[in-house]
Design an enzyme around this catalytic site. Sequence first.
Site, PDB file in Angstrom:
ATOM      1  N   GLU A  88       0.816  -1.219   0.000  1.00  0.00           N
ATOM      2  CA  GLU A  88       0.000   0.000   0.000  1.00  0.00           C
ATOM      3  C   GLU A  88       0.846   1.265   0.000  1.00  0.00           C
ATOM      4  OE1 GLU A  88      -4.453  -0.559   1.689  1.00  0.00           O
ATOM      5  OE2 GLU A  88      -2.936  -0.025   3.161  1.00  0.00           O
TER       6      GLU A  88
ATOM      7  N   HIS B  11       8.801 -26.812   0.401  1.00  0.00           N
ATOM      8  CA  HIS B  11       8.126 -27.927  -0.257  1.00  0.00           C
ATOM      9  C   HIS B  11       6.968 -27.437  -1.123  1.00  0.00           C
ATOM     10  CE1 HIS B  11      10.390 -30.603   2.440  1.00  0.00           C
ATOM     11  NE2 HIS B  11      10.141 -29.693   3.368  1.00  0.00           N
TER      12      HIS B  11
ATOM     13  N   LYS C  43     -13.854   0.874  -3.106  1.00  0.00           N
ATOM     14  CA  LYS C  43     -14.709   1.137  -1.946  1.00  0.00           C
ATOM     15  C   LYS C  43     -15.978   1.875  -2.362  1.00  0.00           C
ATOM     16  CE  LYS C  43     -11.075   1.563   1.589  1.00  0.00           C
ATOM     17  NZ  LYS C  43     -10.451   2.512   2.554  1.00  0.00           N
TER      18      LYS C  43
END
Length: 363
Positions: free
Chosen positions: A221, A242, A354
């Site tokens: 951000e 792994h 938003k």
Amino acid sequence: MPQTMIPKKELVQEARTVAAALAQYSTMVVVGIGGSSQGLRAITSALGARKKTIIICDDLDPIAFQMATQHVDWKTTCINVVSKSGGTLEIMALASVVVDFLKKAVGEDWIHHVAVTTDPQVGFLRQWAKQHDLKTCQIPANVGGRFSIFTAVGLLPLCWAGYDIDALLLGAQSALADAAPKKWAEQQVEWDRSGRSIAVVMPYSSHLSDYARWFVQLWAESLGKSEVGQTPLVAIGTADQHAQLQMFAEGAKNKCIRFIIVKSWLQDIVVPESINPETSYLSGKSFGQLLTTAAETTAQALEQVDCPSYTIALPELNETALGHLMMCDIIMTLAAAKLYGVNPFGQPGVELGKKLWRQRIEA
């Protein structure tokens, strides 16, 4: 400047005072998201539980929310609603639900169970707290959410639960004199400009997985602006040896690795006589020793295939070490922003999403 992220004495005392006022409760439900919860989760996950229970509600997944709250005794629970703006959609939804639970359990006494951590002057939560005479802590106006772990956002619940906030702040303060973060910033930006656009943060401790997620928000951000900045990626050792290590070693040459190891464990485990004669060399080795060696040899192997890395060694997992590391990361991020020529504060790229989300819900 990084020093502004460390609160003044009166704000630390404010957090202590509110924590003391809530001392009678055995559980605290913290309602927040992003910078209002990630740093707190990073510290509590790394250090483990203390005498009291902190439950962080930062997820609208209904199953996750029910699992987190299903055994809560609301009569012995306090709530801390954390939002600087006071209008974040997720926080308002979550807070509305938990406050409703509280009202049903204790009636008009709900106001004694609730604290609000928000902007010192403006926003809905500040007005709501004033209307109901709720306990409050302030987030300084000049400190953004993802930089706020050393404010009441972190200090209030940590102090309430029994963590050593003095040690946390001492660690943060000591980082201000550390030259390493600016060197890390220079290295990360140099790697990015040479094509290493994915910054892997790889702690060799599952207890640091939430710290790594906190770092992802801080790095992404703050720096992902004006079409620059590395994409952060979390890997956990040894599990991701792994899983992702194959990609790091032989995939696209666009990654750099930031290893984090713990030098000394408060509670380590020593391998007894191995059940397999072919792994008898494990006998007498501690888990901590195996983790550190794995990180060192993984870095060595990646170096041989031209995947650059550096290693940060924490002396142990405690409040001082975490305070130092997290402030170092903040300093590194601010230094990298200066090198990129971007403003590390704000997140304009998320505002449209938003806005559209709210419009869709309101329709």
